[in-house]
Design a protein around this motif. Structure first.
Motif, PDB file in Angstrom:
ATOM      1  N   PHE A 195       0.846  -1.204   0.000  1.00 18.44           N
ATOM      2  CA  PHE A 195       0.000   0.000   0.000  1.00 18.44           C
ATOM      3  C   PHE A 195       0.884   1.257   0.000  1.00 18.44           C
ATOM      4  CE2 PHE A 195      -2.554   3.374   1.789  1.00 18.44           C
ATOM      5  CZ  PHE A 195      -3.788   3.202   1.184  1.00 18.44           C
ATOM      6  N   GLN A 196       1.980   1.204   0.744  1.00 17.02           N
ATOM      7  CA  GLN A 196       2.835   2.394   0.855  1.00 17.02           C
ATOM      8  C   GLN A 196       3.569   2.703  -0.453  1.00 17.02           C
ATOM      9  OE1 GLN A 196       5.176   2.333   4.662  1.00 17.02           O
ATOM     10  NE2 GLN A 196       4.052   0.429   4.905  1.00 17.02           N
ATOM     11  N   SER A 197       3.860   1.653  -1.239  1.00 16.56           N
ATOM     12  CA  SER A 197       4.560   1.942  -2.487  1.00 16.56           C
ATOM     13  C   SER A 197       3.633   2.633  -3.494  1.00 16.56           C
ATOM     14  CB  SER A 197       5.231   0.698  -3.080  1.00 16.56           C
ATOM     15  OG  SER A 197       4.270  -0.246  -3.408  1.00 16.56           O
ATOM     16  N   LEU A 198       2.328   2.684  -3.161  1.00 14.30           N
ATOM     17  CA  LEU A 198       1.353   3.425  -3.994  1.00 14.30           C
ATOM     18  C   LEU A 198       1.556   4.938  -3.918  1.00 14.30           C
ATOM     19  CD1 LEU A 198      -2.250   2.121  -3.211  1.00 14.30           C
ATOM     20  CD2 LEU A 198      -1.314   2.475  -5.470  1.00 14.30           C
ATOM     21  N   TYR A 199       2.372   5.392  -2.957  1.00 15.09           N
ATOM     22  CA  TYR A 199       2.495   6.836  -2.737  1.00 15.09           C
ATOM     23  C   TYR A 199       3.138   7.591  -3.896  1.00 15.09           C
ATOM     24  CZ  TYR A 199       1.454   5.759   2.185  1.00 15.09           C
ATOM     25  OH  TYR A 199       0.888   5.312   3.351  1.00 15.09           O
ATOM     26  N   VAL A 200       3.683   6.869  -4.872  1.00 13.18           N
ATOM     27  CA  VAL A 200       4.155   7.590  -6.059  1.00 13.18           C
ATOM     28  C   VAL A 200       3.123   7.481  -7.181  1.00 13.18           C
ATOM     29  CG1 VAL A 200       6.648   7.581  -5.628  1.00 13.18           C
ATOM     30  CG2 VAL A 200       5.574   5.608  -6.724  1.00 13.18           C
ATOM     31  N   GLY A 201       1.948   6.917  -6.877  1.00  9.22           N
ATOM     32  CA  GLY A 201       0.867   6.894  -7.862  1.00  9.22           C
ATOM     33  C   GLY A 201       1.012   5.831  -8.925  1.00  9.22           C
ATOM     34  N   ILE A 202       1.718   4.762  -8.576  1.00 12.63           N
ATOM     35  CA  ILE A 202       1.966   3.699  -9.544  1.00 12.63           C
ATOM     36  C   ILE A 202       1.547   2.394  -8.848  1.00 12.63           C
ATOM     37  CG2 ILE A 202       4.381   3.373  -8.825  1.00 12.63           C
ATOM     38  CD1 ILE A 202       5.178   3.368 -11.735  1.00 12.63           C
TER      39      ILE A 202
ATOM     40  N   PRO B   8       6.352   7.410 -12.756  1.00 12.46           N
ATOM     41  CA  PRO B   8       7.784   7.101 -12.698  1.00 12.46           C
ATOM     42  C   PRO B   8       8.081   5.670 -13.151  1.00 12.46           C
ATOM     43  CG  PRO B   8       6.846   7.036 -10.493  1.00 12.46           C
ATOM     44  CD  PRO B   8       5.709   7.331 -11.433  1.00 12.46           C
ATOM     45  N   THR B   9       7.654   5.332 -14.367  1.00 13.30           N
ATOM     46  CA  THR B   9       7.983   4.012 -14.913  1.00 13.30           C
ATOM     47  C   THR B   9       9.466   4.015 -15.274  1.00 13.30           C
ATOM     48  OG1 THR B   9       7.487   4.813 -17.112  1.00 13.30           O
ATOM     49  CG2 THR B   9       5.673   3.747 -15.940  1.00 13.30           C
ATOM     50  N   LEU B  10      10.009   2.835 -15.559  1.00 10.69           N
ATOM     51  CA  LEU B  10      11.446   2.780 -15.874  1.00 10.69           C
ATOM     52  C   LEU B  10      11.800   3.667 -17.065  1.00 10.69           C
ATOM     53  CD1 LEU B  10      12.450  -0.960 -15.387  1.00 10.69           C
ATOM     54  CD2 LEU B  10      12.850   1.001 -13.890  1.00 10.69           C
ATOM     55  N   LEU B  11      10.861   3.743 -18.039  1.00 12.15           N
ATOM     56  CA  LEU B  11      11.171   4.538 -19.236  1.00 12.15           C
ATOM     57  C   LEU B  11      10.822   6.014 -19.067  1.00 12.15           C
ATOM     58  CD1 LEU B  11      10.167   2.033 -22.039  1.00 12.15           C
ATOM     59  CD2 LEU B  11      12.455   2.675 -21.250  1.00 12.15           C
TER      60      LEU B  11
ATOM     61  N   THR C 162      11.989   7.600 -16.040  1.00 12.04           N
ATOM     62  CA  THR C 162      12.777   8.056 -14.879  1.00 12.04           C
ATOM     63  C   THR C 162      14.193   8.377 -15.315  1.00 12.04           C
ATOM     64  OG1 THR C 162      13.160   5.749 -14.366  1.00 12.04           O
ATOM     65  CG2 THR C 162      11.669   6.891 -12.917  1.00 12.04           C
ATOM     66  N   ASN C 163      14.929   9.002 -14.406  1.00  7.67           N
ATOM     67  CA  ASN C 163      16.329   9.364 -14.626  1.00  7.67           C
ATOM     68  C   ASN C 163      16.490  10.127 -15.940  1.00  7.67           C
ATOM     69  OD1 ASN C 163      17.195   8.293 -12.178  1.00  7.67           O
ATOM     70  ND2 ASN C 163      17.178   6.237 -13.023  1.00  7.67           N
ATOM     71  N   TYR C 164      17.416   9.653 -16.798  1.00  6.08           N
ATOM     72  CA  TYR C 164      17.680  10.390 -18.038  1.00  6.08           C
ATOM     73  C   TYR C 164      16.421  10.484 -18.915  1.00  6.08           C
ATOM     74  CZ  TYR C 164      19.834  11.722 -22.424  1.00  6.08           C
ATOM     75  OH  TYR C 164      20.163  12.384 -23.574  1.00  6.08           O
ATOM     76  N   PHE C 165      15.520   9.504 -18.743  1.00  6.13           N
ATOM     77  CA  PHE C 165      14.335   9.444 -19.610  1.00  6.13           C
ATOM     78  C   PHE C 165      13.179  10.312 -19.126  1.00  6.13           C
ATOM     79  CE2 PHE C 165      16.490   5.270 -19.769  1.00  6.13           C
ATOM     80  CZ  PHE C 165      17.026   5.394 -21.052  1.00  6.13           C
ATOM     81  N   ARG C 166      13.310  10.907 -17.940  1.00  6.48           N
ATOM     82  CA  ARG C 166      12.264  11.801 -17.436  1.00  6.48           C
ATOM     83  C   ARG C 166      12.594  13.202 -17.958  1.00  6.48           C
ATOM     84  NH1 ARG C 166       8.509  10.498 -13.729  1.00  6.48           N
ATOM     85  NH2 ARG C 166       7.548  12.147 -12.506  1.00  6.48           N
ATOM     86  N   PRO C 167      11.585  14.088 -18.122  1.00  4.79           N
ATOM     87  CA  PRO C 167      11.914  15.437 -18.582  1.00  4.79           C
ATOM     88  C   PRO C 167      13.022  16.054 -17.725  1.00  4.79           C
ATOM     89  CG  PRO C 167       9.548  15.123 -18.615  1.00  4.79           C
ATOM     90  CD  PRO C 167      10.131  13.876 -18.005  1.00  4.79           C
ATOM     91  N   HIS C 168      13.945  16.738 -18.407  1.00  2.02           N
ATOM     92  CA  HIS C 168      15.124  17.268 -17.717  1.00  2.02           C
ATOM     93  C   HIS C 168      14.810  18.597 -17.027  1.00  2.02           C
ATOM     94  CE1 HIS C 168      18.138  14.922 -20.429  1.00  2.02           C
ATOM     95  NE2 HIS C 168      17.172  14.175 -19.963  1.00  2.02           N
ATOM     96  N   ILE C 169      15.626  18.895 -16.037  1.00  2.00           N
ATOM     97  CA  ILE C 169      15.451  20.145 -15.287  1.00  2.00           C
ATOM     98  C   ILE C 169      15.853  21.347 -16.160  1.00  2.00           C
ATOM     99  CG2 ILE C 169      16.526  21.433 -13.385  1.00  2.00           C
ATOM    100  CD1 ILE C 169      16.366  18.709 -11.822  1.00  2.00           C
ATOM    101  N   LYS C 170      16.956  21.194 -16.872  1.00  2.00           N
ATOM    102  CA  LYS C 170      17.399  22.295 -17.752  1.00  2.00           C
ATOM    103  C   LYS C 170      16.841  21.989 -19.138  1.00  2.00           C
ATOM    104  CE  LYS C 170      21.878  24.356 -19.147  1.00  2.00           C
ATOM    105  NZ  LYS C 170      21.317  25.124 -20.190  1.00  2.00           N
TER     106      LYS C 170
END
Ligand SMILES: Cc1cc2nc3c(=O)[nH]c(=O)nc-3n(C[C@H](O)[C@H](O)[C@H](O)COP(=O)(O)OP(=O)(O)OC[C@H]3O[C@@H](n4cnc5c(N)ncnc54)[C@H](O)[C@@H]3O)c2cc1C
Length: 493
Positions: free
Chosen positions: A187-194, A443-446, A448-456
């Motif tokens: 239940f707690q891992s649901l906190y990221v909406g996945i 936040p699926t694997l594809l 997240t990280n480099y694959f998530r929209p970048h800050i800059k």
């Protein structure tokens, strides 16, 4: 003096404003709503006060870091209270279970389930803790501006180490046999909406961090963090303009130079956008070239988190058996959790019940209680559900039906003296949360990280993004990390 404009006074925008102001920037925030804080908001109903959404506070050092960075002592702004037990779980068969943060009580409680599951729980924590240490060092604190930051041997090796392919639930089941304990952790891992049944098991780091580092409560509720940031920003000379929606981020010759609103055009050296990334790229950036790969088509094809239905209730009596954080695990747990991800309303919802007035009499008068009841539901991208009165009444009925299994709340309906409902439609309309999601881009694997929209922004100079749909991800402390990375990028430039 360098100038910065920030679009949106959510947690990401406010923390960025405080940090840049402390480095001598002249900062102006534009916020469309009449209140700041974005989804971390509040309801003031006279004798009852409610946090609108977020309530679970992990990793307090990340919250405090904003004040340290600005050369201030956070203790002059905030009072953190450690919780123990961290959760009380209630099950539909009438039993309950306390998750303690100290190991002696925790071990005793776990052994009541079985010695095997007690050992299994500690092994599970140790396995996920190792992943957390790697994620913190290599992923959460790296902005991945260049592809080489990510596509190098060390990062890829670490990525493979933390992302084993099983779902959160399967990963938990490797260590634990009790279905009740499995469900409480999942239940707690649901906190990221996945969904814990489909989502990558790296999100087991949520129950793990809560267990290992504890859960905290801020006196006055989560919104006191927003109040503290606001005070800090004003002390540092920043400016917040409320009730003013930005309609365009103005880009000239590939460089962001200002924003347009009903008040006209305001120019600045840098623009930081905290409005939800998919909404912002689709609506505030007009030129196709400036959108880069995030065309309207791509935005509509990306995966999004679920949303949440919330009842804020003022009750005319106290419920001493509730803790601050309570979880009710309903019948047919898997089927009902999955509903939120397949466009259906859960028939027997599992619930998160937040009762801050248990330890904080600023949230409700003595002898009364203010509680939030939350259920994960589909976002508004799924056209099956229209949030009208009949949908709201249906959800209410289902929640109260299930609560009758929780003996201690069985009389709740007759004790309600204040009620407010928040639906996914509110997140969409009030905060421009794309698809009315609770947590932004999934936040699926594809994604997240480099694959998530970048800050800059890779396509527009002097444009930065913070918030829950960009790297490193969702939740207040992770959004605070996006601000940290954005400020580092801006100052490095
Ligand atoms: C139901 C629910 C429960 C949650 N529970 C927790 C929890 O327990 N713990 C936790 O850590 N996290 C929790 N979260 C997640 C957390 O609240 C979010 O991840 C975080 O608050 C997002 O902050 P943000 O800065 O990205 O954006 P937002 O909060 O979305 O802020 C964006 C701001 O931009 C403004 N804006 C949008 N468009 C414009 C425009 N055109 N012009 C000007 N302003 C604009 C919006 O009004 C808003 O104020 C929860 C979220 C929800 C919805």
């Amino acid at each position: 003096m360098k100038t910065a404009i920030i679009v949106g006074a959510g947690i990401g925008g406010l923390a960025t404003a405080a940090k840049l102001s402390s480095k001598g920037y002249k900062v102006t925030i534009y916020e469309k709503d009449s209140k700041i804080g974005g989804k971390v908001n509040y309801i003031d109903a006279g004798n009852f006060k409610f946090d609108l959404t977020a309530s679970i506070l992990m990793t307090p050092h990340i919250y405090q870091e904003v004040f340290d960075y600005a050369g201030k002592d956070y203790k002059n702004y905030l009072k953190f209270i450690e919780l123990n037990p961290i959760y009380r779980a209630f099950y539909s068969d009438g039993t309950s279970f306390d998750l303690f943060s100290n190991t002696s009580n925790l071990t005793k409680k776990l052994e009541e389930i079985s010695k095997e599951d007690s050992m299994g729980y500690y092994k599970f924590l140790s396995n996920v803790y190792e992943k957390y240490i790697i994620a913190e060092k290599f992923f959460l604190n790296n902005s991945f501006t260049s592809s080489l930051d990510f596509f190098n041997f060390i990062s890829l090796q670490k990525m493979l180490k933390i992302n084993t392919l099983s779902s959160s639930y399967n990963h938990i089941s490797k260590y634990i046999t009790s279905e009740k304990l499995r469900n409480l952790i999942a239940f707690q891992s649901l906190y990221v909406g996945i969904s814990p049944f489909d989502g990558p098991n790296i999100y087991n780091l949520i129950p793990t961090i809560s267990q290992l580092y504890g859960l905290w409560y801020l006196e006055g509720g989560m919104y006191s963090y927003v109040n503290a940031l606001e005070r800090l920003i004003y002390e540092l000379g920043g400016k917040i303009i409320k009730n003013t929606a930005v309609s365009e981020i103005i880009i000239e010759k590939g460089t962001a130079i200002g924003v347009k609103s009903v008040s006209g055009i305001d120019r600045a050296d840098i623009i930081i956008c905290d409005a939800d990334f998919p909404y912002a790229v689709k609506n505030l950036i007009k030129a196709e070239r400036a959108k880069g790969k995030y065309t309207d088509k791509k935005i509509s094809e990306m995966k999004y988190t679920c949303s949440t239905f919330i009842m804020h209730l003022g009750l005319k009596k106290t419920y001493p058996k509730l803790l601050v954080h309570n979880i009710y695990i309903g019948n047919d747990f898997k089927e009902n959790i999955q509903s939120a991800f397949i466009g259906k309303l859960p028939k027997h919802p599992s619930l998160y019940i937040y009762c801050p007035s248990r330890i904080d009499n600023t949230m409700a008068e003595n002898g009364t209680e203010s509680i939030n009841i939350m259920v994960r539901v589909p976002n508004t991208l799924n056209n099956n559900i229209i949030w009208n009165d009949s949908t709201i009444n249906l959800m209410r009925e289902r929640i109260f039906n299930d609560l009758s299994n929780m003996e201690i709340l069985s009389d709740i309906q007759e004790n309600i003296i204040y009620e407010n409902i928040t639906t996914p439609q509110d997140f969409l309309e009030r905060f421009n949360s794309y698809g009315g999601t609770a947590f932004g881009l999934s936040p699926t694997l594809l994604q997240t990280n480099y694959f998530r929209p970048h800050i800059k922004s890779p396509t527009v100079n002097n444009l930065y993004f913070v918030g829950n749909s960009v790297h490193p991800g969702t939740g207040v402390s992770i959004v605070l990390l996006s601000s940290k990375l954005a400020v580092e990028e801006i100052l490095n430039q």
